[in-house]
Design a protein around this motif. Structure first.
Motif, PDB file in Angstrom:
ATOM      1  N   MET A 154      30.248 -36.188   8.477  1.00 34.61           N
ATOM      2  CA  MET A 154      30.409 -37.368   7.631  1.00 34.61           C
ATOM      3  C   MET A 154      31.860 -37.419   7.127  1.00 34.61           C
ATOM      4  O   MET A 154      32.452 -36.386   6.834  1.00 34.61           O
ATOM      5  N   TYR A 155      32.378 -38.618   7.004  1.00 30.74           N
ATOM      6  CA  TYR A 155      33.740 -38.785   6.491  1.00 30.74           C
ATOM      7  C   TYR A 155      33.736 -39.921   5.477  1.00 30.74           C
ATOM      8  O   TYR A 155      33.025 -40.925   5.663  1.00 30.74           O
ATOM      9  N   SER A 156      34.499 -39.754   4.403  1.00 33.24           N
ATOM     10  CA  SER A 156      34.564 -40.842   3.426  1.00 33.24           C
ATOM     11  C   SER A 156      35.894 -40.841   2.699  1.00 33.24           C
ATOM     12  O   SER A 156      36.565 -39.807   2.587  1.00 33.24           O
ATOM     13  N   THR A 157      36.281 -42.014   2.223  1.00 34.41           N
ATOM     14  CA  THR A 157      37.432 -42.159   1.338  1.00 34.41           C
ATOM     15  C   THR A 157      36.988 -42.992   0.138  1.00 34.41           C
ATOM     16  O   THR A 157      36.053 -43.803   0.239  1.00 34.41           O
ATOM     17  N   GLY A 161      35.028 -45.959   1.463  1.00 31.58           N
ATOM     18  CA  GLY A 161      33.643 -45.504   1.468  1.00 31.58           C
ATOM     19  C   GLY A 161      33.298 -44.548   2.594  1.00 31.58           C
ATOM     20  O   GLY A 161      34.173 -43.981   3.241  1.00 31.58           O
ATOM     21  N   VAL A 162      31.991 -44.402   2.837  1.00 32.22           N
ATOM     22  CA  VAL A 162      31.490 -43.374   3.746  1.00 32.22           C
ATOM     23  C   VAL A 162      31.352 -43.868   5.178  1.00 32.22           C
ATOM     24  O   VAL A 162      31.147 -45.061   5.424  1.00 32.22           O
ATOM     25  N   GLY A 170      21.627 -37.306  16.392  1.00 31.89           N
ATOM     26  CA  GLY A 170      22.591 -37.572  17.447  1.00 31.89           C
ATOM     27  C   GLY A 170      23.867 -38.237  16.967  1.00 31.89           C
ATOM     28  O   GLY A 170      24.167 -38.292  15.768  1.00 31.89           O
ATOM     29  N   TYR A 171      24.604 -38.751  17.912  1.00 35.55           N
ATOM     30  CA  TYR A 171      25.907 -39.391  17.718  1.00 35.55           C
ATOM     31  C   TYR A 171      25.686 -40.780  17.124  1.00 35.55           C
ATOM     32  O   TYR A 171      25.024 -41.625  17.733  1.00 35.55           O
ATOM     33  N   PRO A 228      31.202 -47.099  12.814  1.00 38.00           N
ATOM     34  CA  PRO A 228      31.807 -46.169  11.851  1.00 38.00           C
ATOM     35  C   PRO A 228      33.124 -45.558  12.309  1.00 38.00           C
ATOM     36  O   PRO A 228      33.862 -44.989  11.508  1.00 38.00           O
ATOM     37  N   ARG A 229      33.446 -45.672  13.590  1.00 38.04           N
ATOM     38  CA  ARG A 229      34.682 -45.095  14.111  1.00 38.04           C
ATOM     39  C   ARG A 229      35.814 -46.113  14.228  1.00 38.04           C
ATOM     40  O   ARG A 229      36.952 -45.731  14.477  1.00 38.04           O
TER      41      ARG A 229
END
Length: 231
Positions: A154-157, A161-162, A170-171, A228-229
């Motif tokens: 998971m990545y967020s700023t 946001g997330v 899975g992916y 999300p990418r």
């Protein structure tokens, strides 16, 4: 053996208690472990490298002191994956004492081995109360269908946001947002299943991709979908 002059001059006092070590639980039995061959069990442990750049989850299945099965999973460091490949070859066939004192290439894997050793010799294994322990191959069950590690990324700023990137399922390909812009679900691809369809069943890649997709949560109720990418 050498003794100091002071010890040589001492008189002998007979040792009284001689009841042996406390028994530990091993594969459904209570065992007084005195030698390496007295140790059996399956267990997991986690290790980390000095800069804490990556981590390793190690699973060992030990029978009569010998490592019969090893599962090495790593995350966070590209070089660690190659170290895991070498460590997996090194570990099986060694006694747990040999493995503890063997360079397993990566500091995180060495640390995981240390943590597992402590669990195993103190009778804190997963199979401590399982009669006859777990069969060789039980380590693969950690991976589930498709034989892939359970990974969460998971990545967020604060600014944007997330972003869910990878779940155990899975992916992640798509995030579902409600009208307030909050995540309410996601679509994912089961990579292990997809590759099995392509490699084993010789299915067309696009068809395999479509059949390997699924969703979680209130995905179909979303007001907006984002990649999300990219978004």
């Amino acid at each position: 053996m050498q003794y100091s002059h002071e010890v040589e001059e001492m008189c002998c006092v007979k040792k009284g208690p001689d009841h042996g070590p406390a028994p530990i639980p091993e594969e459904g039995k209570w065992v007084q472990a005195k030698e390496i061959k007295d140790i059996s069990g399956l267990t997991h442990g986690v290790g980390w490298c000095a800069p804490q750049q990556g981590a390793c989850k190690l699973t060992l299945n030990v029978k009569k002191g010998i490592i019969k099965e090893a599962l090495v999973e790593t995350i966070g460091c590209s070089g660690m994956t190659h170290s895991a490949a070498m460590a997996a070859e090194i570990l099986t066939g060694k006694t747990i004492l040999e493995a503890l004192n063997t360079d397993l290439v990566c500091d995180a894997i060495n640390t995981a081995m240390r943590e597992l050793f402590l669990q195993i010799v103190y009778g804190r294994t997963q199979s401590a109360f399982s009669e006859d322990g777990l069969p060789i191959g039980a380590g693969l069950e950690d991976l589930g269908k498709g034989l892939r590690s359970q990974i969460g990324t998971m990545y967020s700023t604060e600014y944007k946001g997330v972003r869910y990137l990878e779940m155990a399922e899975g992916y992640v390909t798509t995030l579902a947002l409600d009208k307030e812009g909050e995540v309410i679900g996601y679509e994912f691809v089961n990579i292990g299943r997809m590759m099995e369809m392509i490699n084993v069943k010789k299915m067309d890649a696009n068809e395999a991709l479509a059949k390997s997709k699924n969703s979680y949560g209130r995905f179909k109720e979303a007001a907006k979908y984002i990649n999300p990418r990219k978004e």
